[in-house]
Each structure stands twice: as C-alpha cells, then as structure tokens.
Design an enzyme around this catalytic site. Structure first.
Site, short mmCIF file in Angstrom:
data_model
loop_
_atom_site.label_atom_id
_atom_site.label_comp_id
_atom_site.label_asym_id
_atom_site.label_seq_id
_atom_site.Cartn_x
_atom_site.Cartn_y
_atom_site.Cartn_z
N ILE A 124 10.88 -76.04 -71.57
CA ILE A 124 11.92 -74.83 -71.29
C ILE A 124 10.93 -73.86 -70.14
O ILE A 124 11.79 -72.69 -69.95
CB ILE A 124 12.29 -74.18 -72.17
CG1 ILE A 124 11.38 -73.53 -73.32
CG2 ILE A 124 13.34 -75.02 -72.88
CD1 ILE A 124 11.97 -72.83 -74.33
N CYS A 152 7.04 -73.31 -67.95
CA CYS A 152 5.59 -73.52 -67.66
C CYS A 152 4.89 -72.83 -66.76
O CYS A 152 5.39 -71.63 -66.28
CB CYS A 152 5.57 -75.08 -66.83
SG CYS A 152 6.21 -74.69 -65.30
N ASP A 212 0.47 -55.08 -70.05
CA ASP A 212 1.47 -55.93 -69.29
C ASP A 212 2.84 -55.56 -69.42
O ASP A 212 3.60 -56.17 -69.46
CB ASP A 212 1.27 -57.27 -69.45
CG ASP A 212 1.76 -58.24 -68.63
OD1 ASP A 212 2.07 -57.83 -67.63
OD2 ASP A 212 2.09 -59.28 -68.92
#
Length: 422
Positions: free
Chosen positions: A50, A52, A164
């Site tokens: 789902i 990569c 992040d």
C-alpha cells in the site's frame, strides 16, 4: 526516492539491536505470491503493498489471532541508511502510556527484511484538509492544536524531539472506533534524543547542521543550520496551524534553480514575513503563540500549559464546545488506494492522558475505512495520479523532507487555492 539520512553522530550513538522475539518468515523474498503466505512473526500475515519509499515497503497485514488489520513496514536489512530499528527503539522509548501514539505489535527480521508491525490508523490531517477544500475553521484548528501540544509535550518528556512536523504525520483513528476523534502522531524516523542517554544532559548547541524536517513547516533556526531542540517542534506546529487556517503559507510555491536555493528562499521568506502579517485577520492568540516559541532559548523547557491555556481560553471565549465535531465530520471520505473494509469491532488501543479528551465524542462515524501508512515517506501507488506526493530530496548535505506527502494514498488532484480566512 531518498529518505533523509541521520547524522553520523546519531548513528554512532545508536545502541546495538535489542533482543527481539524470534521472527518467522515463510519466504525470504518479502513479497506475496499465490504459491505461499508471507508471515511476519508468529501471527501476522502480509498482504498487498500500500506504499513504498526508500525505507522499503508498507504492506497491509492481518493479525490471524485477532482478525484485525495492521500496517507492516518492511525495510531491507542491507538498506543503505537503515532506520526502522531506530524508529522501533523510539516507539519503545515512548512507551504505551501516551495518548495518540500507534501501538507497535512486533519488530523482527523477515528474510531479507526487517519488519515492524503497527496499528492501522485513519486518514491524515493533510487528506482531511483536502477533503475540506483546503481550509479548516478556527474551532477545528484549536481542537487539533490543543491535542498536538499534549502529544509533543509527551514526546519531549521521553527525551525525544520529533523534527518532522507536517500534516501527513498526524492521523485520526479508524472509522467506527471510539477514538476516531483522537489525533495520533506517527513516523519517528527523524526523531532524536535531545537528552544524551549517557551524560543525562541536554545536547549541546551547534551550528552548521544539515537541514532535517519538512521545509514548509520547519523553524527559522532549522533553516539557519542550528541544532534543533524542543522549541523547533513547537514552532513547526505553529506554522502548521497557520497553514490550516490560511489555506497556504507565504513561502509555498517558491521557484529556484536548485533545491538548496529553493530551501534558502523558503527560509528567507519565513524570516522576512512578520508574525503580524502571517496571522493577520486571525485571533491574536495565534501570533502570541508564534512569538513565544520563537523567543525560546535552545535549552529552555517550553511552558506547554501556558500554550494550551492560550488556546483553551480562546476556545471558550468563542463559545465553542469541545465535541470533536471537526470540519470533516459527516463528509464522505473517498476510498483510498489500498483501502479495506473492516468490522466496526476492530478497535485500536489508545490512551487518555488529558481531561478534556475524556469528553464524549458527538461526531458521526466516517463512512469509508481508510488504510493509512504509519510513515509519511510514501508515494501514491497509482502512477497515473495527477498529484505526486514524492519528496524532493536534496543533496546529502541538505536533509530535507519535501513539503507534500500522503499517508492515505488518495487518488486526487491538488487544487490551487487562494488564501481563505475564517
């Protein structure tokens, strides 16, 4: 697609892998086929891909004991810049007491891969932002902000800085779950210990650091090459809150000949945009927040309660009710790439840590189940999609995660929007 590498000194400080439960993998290739069933650990069946990224693959999985769906991250053991074990270590360091953190069920080798099995969550704030025509009301932003200040305070309390901040890394819970209103924080691949585990002291102030984070939201000091600390996470959150309110930020869409020049332009524009201009036509509390976090010293512990109170007082002054009736509630969520439909009884385990989160949710369940990644570094699988979420990765000395990435793999087109004010 390159994932930002960690600094050399962080790698050297990483402890050797913890002893894990022995993993079982039916086939070493790490991919599914009709000839056999790929298993991770004793009871997690690996399903279709789902997502990569440079870390490897994200797979849909299923716990054969509980029949619940999970997310499985697979990273090649011989990866050029392995990070999965470090991310797992940070999840264990965070523990299970904090609300709004995904459950981590398993970590171990699987043939040529390392595998981490995590709780499957709902769509990201970026996906929901698109669903709401790329603007959130003040009420929704305040409900998000109050929760995320508590998330970040908890992360910091475990001696970690996040580094992040971006809407793709904050996910709601799954459809039909009693915690679907909870905003979760995911993907600790860029996190760092700001308290040295050996000396128990705060890391030293440094300059000339490579950029780490997402250019659109990162702090001004990060652009200037200064070592990040707690203050930078909070400033990045402030930029994200204004992104939600405005619909865009003044430093979006800047052009340059090279990526390094582009990031320089983004940083210059941030510095040259007065807080008053950034927050114009919005409550003064938004500007007060940014002024406070930008004035923090590198070593200083932020007053999280002061910042939460800033927003809760504004919330009450506006006469809002903390009912979790976000802007996206009641809207049909498009079926994402890699979606699955599951029983409403498949529940995620989350933790309550703040009293206002204990109030019952009055929202209606979302209509479609969303399979979300637990990592923001993923591409849309559909190569024909008009909107690409691939990060633009700079040269080695500029560790920047690009501005827009997708966690939920929607097939969608990015709409061009002018600034909107609520």
């Amino acid at each position: 697609m390159d994932h930002p590498s960690r600094e050399k000194d962080e790698r050297q400080r990483t402890t050797k892998p913890m002893a894990q439960r022995s993993a079982h993998c039916s086939r070493p290739s790490g991919s599914s086929s009709s000839s056999g069933v790929l298993m991770v650990g004793p009871n997690f069946r690996v399903g279709k891909k789902i997502g990569c990224g440079n870390f490897g693959e994200l797979r849909l999985g299923k716990n054969l004991y509980t029949n619940e769906y999970v997310a499985i991250k697979l990273e090649p053991i011989k990866s050029r810049a392995p990070q999965l074990h470090l991310e797992y270590r940070f999840y264990k360091q965070l523990g299970s007491a904090g609300e709004g953190l995904p459950q981590v069920y398993y970590f171990g080798p699987c043939g040529k891969y390392n595998a981490m099995v995590l709780e499957l969550l709902g769509p990201s704030l970026e996906d929901l932002f698109d669903l709401c025509d790329r603007t959130f009301t003040l009420k929704t932003v305040l409900m998000i902000a109050i929760q995320l200040l508590s998330r970040m305070e908890y992360v910091h309390s475990k001696n970690l800085i996040y580094r992040d901040v971006k809407p793709e890394n904050f996910l709601i819970g799954r459809q039909g779950n009693k915690k679907e209103h909870v905003i979760h924080i995911i993907d600790f691949g860029l996190a760092k210990e700001y308290i040295d585990p050996e000396t128990k002291k705060h890391i030293p102030y440094r300059e000339h650091k490579s950029l780490t984070g997402t250019a659109r939201y990162m702090s001004i000091n990060t652009h200037l090459g200064k070592e990040q600390s707690r203050r930078d996470d909070l400033e990045a959150l402030g930029h994200m809150f204004m992104y939600f309110l405005r619909g865009s930020l003044p430093w979006q869409g800047l052009k340059a000949d090279t990526l390094k020049e582009r990031y320089q332009k983004i940083g210059d524009t941030k510095r040259n945009t007065p807080i008053e201009a950034l927050c114009e036509n919005f409550p003064e509390e938004m500007a007060t927040y940014l002024r406070y976090v930008r004035r923090l010293d590198f070593f200083e512990k932020p007053d999280y309660e002061y910042l939460r109170t800033l927003f809760t007082d504004l919330f009450e002054k506006k006469g809002y009710t903390f009912d979790y009736a976000y802007d996206w509630v009641g809207r049909p969520i498009p079926t994402p790439v890699g979606s699955v439909h599951v029983d409403s009884g498949a529940s995620a385990i989350t933790r309550e840590s703040h009293t206002h989160r204990d109030r019952p949710s009055q929202q209606q369940p979302l209509r479609n189940q969303v399979v979300s990644s637990t990592n923001g570094e993923l591409n849309v699988d559909d190569p024909t999609g008009a909107h690409s979420n691939a990060p633009i990765t700079a040269h080695a000395e500029v560790e920047v995660v690009e501005e827009a990435k997708c966690c939920c793999f929607f097939k969608r087109k990015r709409k061009k929007t002018a600034q909107r004010h609520k």
